[in-house]
Design a protein around this motif. Structure first.
Motif, short mmCIF file in Angstrom:
data_model
loop_
_atom_site.label_atom_id
_atom_site.label_comp_id
_atom_site.label_asym_id
_atom_site.label_seq_id
_atom_site.Cartn_x
_atom_site.Cartn_y
_atom_site.Cartn_z
N LEU A 163 34.72 -1.58 31.11
CA LEU A 163 33.72 -0.67 31.67
C LEU A 163 34.14 -0.14 33.04
CD1 LEU A 163 30.40 -2.56 30.79
CD2 LEU A 163 31.39 -0.61 29.60
N LEU A 164 34.69 -1.02 33.85
CA LEU A 164 35.08 -0.61 35.20
C LEU A 164 36.21 0.42 35.18
CD1 LEU A 164 34.96 -4.05 37.07
CD2 LEU A 164 33.22 -2.26 37.01
N GLU A 165 37.07 0.34 34.17
CA GLU A 165 38.16 1.31 34.07
C GLU A 165 37.66 2.70 33.76
OE1 GLU A 165 40.91 -0.14 31.22
OE2 GLU A 165 41.69 -1.76 32.51
N ARG A 166 36.48 2.80 33.19
CA ARG A 166 35.92 4.10 32.84
C ARG A 166 35.20 4.78 34.00
NH1 ARG A 166 32.36 2.37 27.80
NH2 ARG A 166 31.58 4.52 28.10
N ILE A 167 35.07 4.08 35.11
CA ILE A 167 34.34 4.64 36.25
C ILE A 167 35.30 5.43 37.12
CG2 ILE A 167 33.00 4.05 38.31
CD1 ILE A 167 32.09 1.53 36.88
N PRO A 168 35.01 6.69 37.39
CA PRO A 168 35.90 7.50 38.25
C PRO A 168 35.92 6.98 39.68
CG PRO A 168 33.86 8.68 37.79
CD PRO A 168 33.85 7.47 36.91
N GLU A 169 36.99 7.26 40.37
CA GLU A 169 37.19 6.73 41.72
C GLU A 169 36.08 7.16 42.67
OE1 GLU A 169 40.62 6.73 45.22
OE2 GLU A 169 41.06 7.53 43.21
N GLN A 170 35.61 8.42 42.51
CA GLN A 170 34.60 8.91 43.42
C GLN A 170 33.23 8.25 43.23
OE1 GLN A 170 36.29 10.62 41.20
NE2 GLN A 170 35.00 12.05 40.00
N ALA A 171 33.07 7.49 42.15
CA ALA A 171 31.80 6.81 41.89
C ALA A 171 31.70 5.47 42.63
CB ALA A 171 31.59 6.60 40.40
N TRP A 172 32.79 5.06 43.27
CA TRP A 172 32.79 3.80 44.01
C TRP A 172 32.37 4.05 45.46
CZ3 TRP A 172 33.37 -0.83 41.70
CH2 TRP A 172 33.95 -0.85 40.43
N THR A 173 31.59 3.13 46.01
CA THR A 173 31.11 3.22 47.38
C THR A 173 31.49 1.95 48.12
OG1 THR A 173 29.23 4.58 46.71
CG2 THR A 173 29.08 3.49 48.85
N GLY A 229 37.54 -4.39 51.65
CA GLY A 229 37.94 -5.08 50.42
C GLY A 229 36.81 -5.29 49.44
N ALA A 230 35.70 -4.55 49.57
CA ALA A 230 34.58 -4.71 48.64
C ALA A 230 33.97 -3.34 48.36
CB ALA A 230 33.52 -5.65 49.22
N TRP A 231 33.62 -3.08 47.10
CA TRP A 231 33.07 -1.80 46.69
C TRP A 231 31.92 -2.02 45.71
CZ3 TRP A 231 38.03 -3.44 46.63
CH2 TRP A 231 38.93 -2.84 47.53
N VAL A 232 31.04 -1.05 45.63
CA VAL A 232 29.91 -1.14 44.71
C VAL A 232 29.85 0.15 43.88
CG1 VAL A 232 28.54 -2.68 46.15
CG2 VAL A 232 28.34 -0.22 46.46
N THR A 233 29.27 0.01 42.69
CA THR A 233 29.07 1.15 41.81
C THR A 233 27.91 0.84 40.88
OG1 THR A 233 30.19 2.72 40.34
CG2 THR A 233 30.61 0.38 39.96
N GLU A 234 27.40 1.87 40.20
CA GLU A 234 26.28 1.67 39.27
C GLU A 234 26.79 1.68 37.84
OE1 GLU A 234 21.71 3.18 38.47
OE2 GLU A 234 22.87 3.95 40.16
#
Length: 471
Positions: free
Chosen positions: A271-281, A293-298
């Motif tokens: 699932l995480l591989e399907r998330i585009p880079e710009q969707a990470w915060t 060293g830590a990121w979040v996404t929905e």
């Protein structure tokens, strides 16, 4: 050769002192009892247990026990620390009288606990009203809700006690479930509900969580404007033990906000591989700054949430693990992956996913509240009977509330509001004084050169509303 004088002064001792007390700082707790009206509320609630010929009010006995726990006691006999200072604490019941009251209350535990809880709720309402802007519910609404943390803990039993059982950590004892209201970063917290359970009770038992939350909600003062507290203005925060269908359905039906730990499926890495880079915060640290060293996404749109309540969102956090941390099957690319579920809708201030994830991680403050409770009588359930220990847990809650309300009323804006019980005892509660009477008024003379005398006096003045007189 000259005799060494040593590192400390040589002091002779005798027993000729008079009018000296060693815990004059505990007057802060007595002031808080009066300010919150806890003495009157508890006395009225426990009236059915007061015998016609009784010398001691049952409420006074329980409050004396609570004060003794706030001062560091952990059993019934530790009330002797108050009995030695009747000028400060009044008449204190004997150990047999205390034991008889505990047994009497334990003979009808549900009714007794309900009576104590009703008095606590009444006193909490008055304490929060007196605290004004320093109260935890000040300005609380659906955008900035009042937070209630629910968590369980283990209490070791060192002898055979009713319903003590092996625990999931291979110990032996009890497994109480607790609920605390969070005072935020500027304060500590206070207990709302405590459910004593056998040691083998489940960590994610929905029925127990519902019972504790239901009891906790009854403790919250009503919103002054609406006459009741709106569901969305209260956030229930739980770790992964709260991620059950039954509990989240119950919270949703009552329109309560929630933030709970959420278990991810085994194919999380895909699932995480399907998330585009710009969707990470970038994730935030405890101070609200970017955490390296830590990121979040929905993940809401990538998961099948059809069986979960409508409006539920799932937010994932990915971070480099700490050295030596063990990875799990749901972790990805050597990174630790955790998730939370919440029904907080996007769009408002503070609802960005990084803020919601930080809000959930601050649930760790509940561990501090539990540690403080264990330092205030919860680490030792001293009685044999299970129902007797239920009464003991009620006294522990009274003790923790007295400490929290003392900090809230007496030290708003001062670092002392965040001090844990050990520091409060060392610096404030155990302050010594000499007693004297002037114009038929008892006066406690604190040491003028004690480093914390001014803080004790300032706290009493803030709680009572009466300025301290100069020495």
């Amino acid at each position: 050769m000259r005799d060494s004088t040593g590192l400390y002064p040589r002091v002779r001792t005798d027993a000729a002192g008079a009018g000296v007390v060693s815990q004059a700082g505990a007057l802060l707790l007595v002031d808080t009892v009066r300010a919150a009206g806890l003495d009157r509320a508890l006395s009225a609630a426990l009236e059915p247990w007061r015998k016609a010929t009784a010398v001691h009010d049952p409420a006074k006995i329980l409050l004396d026990l609570a004060v003794s726990l706030a001062l560091g006691g952990d059993c019934l006999a530790d009330i002797a620390s108050l009995r030695g200072a009747p000028a400060l604490f009044g008449r204190v019941a004997s150990d047999p009288t205390i034991s008889r009251l505990i047994s009497s209350l334990a003979s009808d535990p549900d009714r007794a606990v309900a009576a104590i809880d009703a008095a606590r709720a009444t006193a909490r309402r008055q304490a929060w009203r007196r605290a004004g802007p320093a109260a935890p519910d000040h300005g609380a609404d659906h955008r900035s809700p009042l937070i209630v943390d629910v968590d369980a803990t283990l209490v070791t039993a060192h002898s055979e006690k009713e319903q003590a059982a092996p625990t999931f950590k291979r110990g032996y004892g009890h497994h109480p479930l607790t609920a605390f209201v969070d005072h935020g970063q500027s304060g500590t917290g206070e207990p709302l509900s405590m459910l004593l359970r056998a040691g083998n009770a489940g960590s994610n038992t929905a029925a127990d969580h519902i019972a504790v939350i239901r009891s906790a909600l009854k403790q919250l003062p009503a919103d002054n404007q609406r006459g009741h507290r709106s569901g969305r203005s209260v956030l229930i925060r739980i770790d992964g033990a709260g991620s059950t269908h039954e509990l989240l359905d119950w919270l949703t039906a009552r329109r309560l906000s929630y933030s709970v730990g959420f278990g991810l499926p085994d194919h999380t890495a895909d699932l995480l591989e399907r998330i585009p880079e710009q969707a990470w915060t970038p994730a935030l640290d405890a101070e609200g700054e970017v955490r390296d060293g830590a990121w979040v996404t929905e993940l809401t749109g990538l998961l099948n949430l059809s069986r979960w309540p409508a409006g539920m969102r799932v937010i994932a956090r990915v971070e480099r693990p700490h050295p030596g941390a063990q990875l799990r099957i749901t972790d990805a690319d050597g990174n630790r992956v955790t998730a939370l579920a919440t029904n907080t809708a996007p769009g408002g201030p503070g609802t960005q996913i990084a803020n919601l994830e930080l809000r959930h991680r601050r649930r760790a403050r509940c561990e501090d509240r539990i540690r403080a409770a264990k330092d205030t009588g919860l680490s030792n359930l001293p009685l044999h009977g299970f129902d007797q220990n239920r009464i003991w847990c009620a006294v522990v809650q009274l003790a923790c509330e007295l400490i929290a309300w003392t900090q809230m009323l007496g030290y708003a804006g001062h670092p002392a509001r965040r001090w844990e019980p050990k520091r409060l005892r060392l610096r404030l509660f155990t302050t010594a004084a000499s007693l004297a009477r002037h114009a038929r008024v008892l006066v406690a003379h604190l040491a003028a050169d004690h480093p914390w005398t001014d803080l004790v006096l300032a706290g009493r003045a803030a709680i009572t509303g009466v300025p301290a007189r100069p020495g």
